[in-house]
Write an enzyme that holds these catalytic residues in place. Structure first.
Site, short mmCIF file in Angstrom:
data_model
loop_
_atom_site.label_atom_id
_atom_site.label_comp_id
_atom_site.label_asym_id
_atom_site.label_seq_id
_atom_site.Cartn_x
_atom_site.Cartn_y
_atom_site.Cartn_z
CB CYS A 72 -3.78 10.26 3.31
SG CYS A 72 -2.28 9.40 3.82
CD GLU A 84 -2.95 5.68 4.10
OE1 GLU A 84 -3.81 6.58 4.25
OE2 GLU A 84 -1.92 5.82 3.44
CD GLU A 91 -8.29 13.10 2.12
OE1 GLU A 91 -7.15 12.84 2.55
OE2 GLU A 91 -9.02 12.25 1.57
CE LYS A 108 -4.26 1.89 -12.13
NZ LYS A 108 -3.46 3.11 -11.81
#
Length: 826
Positions: A300, A266, A397, A191
């Site tokens: 990331c 991750e 983040e 996906k």
């Protein structure tokens, strides 16, 4: 502006990349349906979603809004294809992967333009970084497909793999996941992200071009709430691989808990960029640009926390501001542009919110004097100074082009600041003193550490994080293990009903008991230990009772009373009480965790020293093997011969891990750049272990020995029904020079103590060998801080078998792989 004006000002003129080939390709093929079984089909919902250009806000194409019906069809196609693909020779799979790599290169320009249009990142990044790395991953994994039989003997593919990828590196994340999955013989349902599906759809077309067998790769576009959730919960999916936010990763961990699905995550990051006072500051400035303003900070592992040694902070900040003024932001297809657009209005809004919060919390914000384009979704490079380590912008983040700066005085303070985060994905160290850099690198809780460089990636070098940055690795040999399982594992974990992985536990246990049973009756199972050792040589029979032995808990190298003040009875198979052990509770676990952290110096002991202590434990156990065998007879009701086999196998296992202690080493990768990457195997940290009931001594040793061999400290819950073999080890440990706190043992009810351990934020990993329900609960509880788990879903192992009971699988689970990148040359 004439040539002379340009010469004086050094202004860059536009250098646009033509979008027409990509736009024509989109126009000819839209609307895009789901790609299932090598065919484009209509979505089950009959609905489509707009995919827009972030630089303009205008639609590019329509893609299918797939739903659970499409997921069912894609998984069914992948399951059917797996029956053949999973048995296809490695050389055949290698040829297909090689063909994919070649076709990626043939279509490289189209893919680069599509990525820039769909994602908003610059054409320079897609053309020069993303697409070449995509091809590199397929070439690299073609080699592993060829070598699988010889380099991963005894391993088999997992089965059907569900893969969910983010929008920041759409095609590269696809390659990171599909390449190893196909190389190892799995089939895939992937996906793409809601906003960035177009290069994945071009990839699907490439699958048709190379005539990949139908069903091996299936691609479903749509909303995460429809496709992603259905894929995660589908009972016929054997593994989920996810890259994205920590919050979503936490939800996936909970959704898959107890299902038997393999899982790799991750997740987010808040990576430190550490600058020492001897660093080349001009290089540092360019490194910062790459670390946080590359891909608009939507990375990331972005170096979003700048940690600068105090005496050079003002100089570096001044240089950074000068450089930020020169950054060019605009049309991603302009080859003279440094920064493109934010992927969506929602992401732009979130970045703006966090920046405003940073200002409100007292940090000083600085942005260049120039203005952003008014069309599309743009945000300027932003620098915060005077930032407190506890503020929101220093901990959360942001996933945008926002850098927060803090200062430190000493290397120790730099490490403390760097590790002051719930994440652990990556870090950069800048210093001309390589001794200092290599001293700091192992101290950082990060899966990748770059020295005098940043954001370097290669297929040969694994990538992944610690703590709430997730678990598992992508790339390198270590990444292959995410897509295989030991061949001896029962087929029940491979079948379509993976949601009921515990169903075989009773049968497995019975089979194991049968295998261990022998006709030897040299010691009757009901015989009391004192009778078994009666001193008949002089016909003396004692008239007083044996000295009571009530084991305490073993914490920080000492035998301590349980906090509860309660004991629990231990019974033999006939239901007779044969002893008592302490009833551990939450406070005992807390004390054990503190002791384990206090013993963290064990990880820095030399591997030779750890090996010697393991040999010494084996030696001291061997001296008392008769005593340990009699205890096993008491608890299990087995023959004396079987008990001796268990003890001798435990001694052998200690020897095995003593041997491995100084041989399970890292490796050196040679990625295609001037430099090397050190893949360092390092201890996972503090590991909680819940031991199995069968073979109480061997199960205990088989789990404790590999963890401490690799430098971990442990809190162990022994067999709930037969804990005395573990408590008998107290004196063995005490007399074997094992440092206090390396092994801590808390007896009691397995599942309640396991829950406390798993929920504890200072536990780095949890191993559980018990029931299927207990395994599920451990996986659910681990979502709190995203700790690694290793559970058995109620399936018993044959601990006597060296294939199932020892080896590299245990060592891998005991370690992280940290990749330290070291460029060299003038």
């Amino acid at each position: 502006m004439n040539v002379m004006d340009i010469f004086e000002t050094m202004e860059y003129g536009p250098a646009p990349e033509g979008p027409n080939p990509a736009l024509d390709w989109l126009k000819e093929r839209q609307p895009f349906g789901p790609f299932i079984n090598n065919q484009w089909v209509r979505p089950g919902s009959g609905q489509y979603l707009d995919s827009s250009n972030p630089a303009t806000g205008k639609p590019l194409a329509q893609v299918a809004a797939a739903n659970s019906t499409d997921v069912d069809a894609a998984v069914a196609a992948a399951r059917t294809a797996f029956e053949t693909w999973g048995k296809t020779p490695g050389h055949v799979r290698a040829r297909y992967l090689y063909a994919i790599a070649r076709h990626i290169q043939k279509h490289s320009r189209l893919l680069a333009v599509l990525e820039a249009l769909d994602n908003g990142k610059t054409i320079r990044e897609t053309r020069d970084l993303d697409i070449p790395l995509v091809a590199r991953h397929f070439y690299y994994h073609a080699g592993w497909a060829q070598l699988m039989a010889s380099e991963l003997p005894g391993y088999e593919p997992v089965g059907v793999v569900g893969q969910i990828i983010p929008w920041n590196f759409p095609l590269l994340m696809l390659a990171w996941k599909i390449a190893p999955a196909l190389a190892m013989g799995n089939t895939v349902v992937l996906k793409p992200a809601r906003y960035t599906s177009l290069t994945a759809l071009k990839f699907a077309e490439i699958m048709q071009e190379i005539r990949l067998p139908a069903g091996v790769v299936n691609i479903l576009t749509g909303e995460a709430s429809q496709v992603g959730e259905a894929l995660v919960r589908h009972p016929d999916v054997n593994k989920i691989a996810f890259t994205g936010s920590t919050d979503v990763g936490r939800s996936i961990r909970r959704a898959t808990a107890g299902s038997g699905k393999k899982l790799s995550l991750e997740l987010g990051g808040k990576s430190p960029f550490i600058v020492f006072d001897d660093a080349d500051l001009d290089s540092v400035v360019e490194g910062v640009v790459d670390a946080i303003w590359f891909n608009q900070g939507q990375v990331c592992c972005a170096g979003s926390r700048l940690l600068v040694q105090e005496n050079i902070a003002d100089t570096l900040i001044s240089k950074l501001r000068t450089r930020m003024e020169k950054l060019r932001l605009g049309d991603p297809l302009d080859k003279a542009v440094d920064m493109g657009a934010i992927v969506s209005p929602g992401q732009l809004k979130e970045i703006s919110r966090l920046v405003s919060q940073g200002v409100a919390e007292g940090a000083e914000m600085w942005q260049p004097s120039w203005a952003c384009p008014t069309d599309g979704y743009f945000f300027p490079p932003t620098l915060f100074t005077n930032v407190s380590p506890a503020t929101t912008i220093a901990q959360v983040e942001i996933f945008g082009p926002v850098l927060v700066s803090m200062t430190f005085r000493t290397p120790a303070e730099a490490v403390a600041l760097a590790n002051n985060t719930r994440y652990g994905l990556a870090a950069s160290i800048w210093s001309e003193n390589i001794n200092l850099a290599l001293d700091i690198a192992p101290k950082l809780k990060a899966g990748s550490v770059w020295i005098n460089c940043t954001n370097l990636f290669d297929a040969s070098s694994g990538f992944g994080g610690y703590r709430e940055s997730g678990f598992g690795r992508e790339g390198g040999k270590e990444g292959l293990y995410e897509y295989v399982r030991p061949g001896w594992e029962t087929s029940s974990t491979m079948n379509t009903n993976v949601g009921h992985a515990g169903a075989q536990s009773v049968a497995s246990s019975s089979a194991l008991d049968s295998e261990l049973d022998t006709t030897d009756t040299s010691l009757d199972s009901t015989e009391d230990v004192t009778d078994a050792v009666a001193e008949s040589s002089n016909d003396y029979v004692p008239t007083f009772p044996p000295i009571d032995r009530t084991p305490k808990l073993f914490i920080k190298g000492k035998q301590v009373r349980p906090d509860s003040g309660y004991s629990r009875d231990v019974y033999n198979p006939q239901g007779q009480v044969i002893g008592q052990v302490g009833e551990g509770n939450r406070k005992d676990i807390r004390n054990a965790v503190e002791a384990a952290h206090a013993a963290s110096g064990w990880a820095t002991n030399t591997t030779h020293n750890r090996a010697q202590i393991l040999y010494y434990i084996a030696e001291n156990l061997a001296i008392r093997e008769g005593e340990f065998a009699r205890r096993i007879v008491q608890q299990r009701g087995c023959s004396h011969t079987d008990a001796m086999i268990e003890v001798e196998t435990a001694i052998s296992r200690l020897f095995s891990y003593a041997a491995w202690a100084d041989k399970y080493e890292g490796s050196i990768h040679r990625p295609p750049l001037r430099g090397v990457t050190l893949a360092i195997k390092e201890a996972a940290g503090v590991i909680g272990i819940a031991c199995p009931d069968e073979l109480p001594l061997l199960g205990f040793i088989s789990l404790v020995a590999p963890t401490i061999a690799m430098g971990n400290t442990v809190i162990v819950i022994p067999s709930e029904t037969s804990p005395l073999s573990a408590t008998d080890c107290y004196q063995v440990f005490e007399t074997s020079d094992l440092p206090a706190g390396v092994v801590n043992i808390v007896t009691g009810e397995r599942d309640s103590l396991s829950a406390v351990l798993t929920e504890h934020d200072d536990i780095d990993a949890m191993w559980y060998y018990g029931s299927a329900e207990g395994s599920k609960n451990v996986e659910l509880a681990s979502a709190g801080n995203m700790k690694r788990t290793w559970v058995n879903y109620g399936h018993a192992r044959n601990w006597l078998d060296t294939v199932q009971g020892e080896g590299e699988e245990f060592l891998r689970e005991s370690t992280h792989v940290k990749n330290v990148w070291i460029p060299y040359g003038e």
